[in-house]
Write a protein that holds these residues in place. Sequence first.
Motif: not given
Length: 123
Positions: A34-35, A54, A102
């Motif tokens: 995700s980032s 991101t 994530r």
Amino acid sequence: QVKMVESGGGLVQPGGSLRLSCTCAASGIIFSISSMGWYRQAPEKERELVATITSRDSVTNYLDSVKDRFTISRDNAKNTMYLQMNNLKPEDTAVYFCNAVRVWTNTGIGDYWGQGTQVTVSS
């Protein structure tokens, strides 16, 4: 199993430059991240966010004191993130940690931290 591999720290004089790298590596398949971001912790101080980026649209965020001096970037194909640090100051001295949020692999989703790399700015 996911591992964050950092490199690029060292000793540099004030005004100098360093480039940090961080690769998110896994024994399985990484579908997405995700980032990613860089944090730092100086002696007797709390860990602080330096910069984040991101994955989808490369939106960046910086600590005010590093804006216009540091640039964060990433290579999604290599699951690698970079931090170009220019015009370094003694107050940038700290252990720098990379972070991935994530990370989706074939075994699950999780957040991960690197082991840290020392950056020392001194004459």
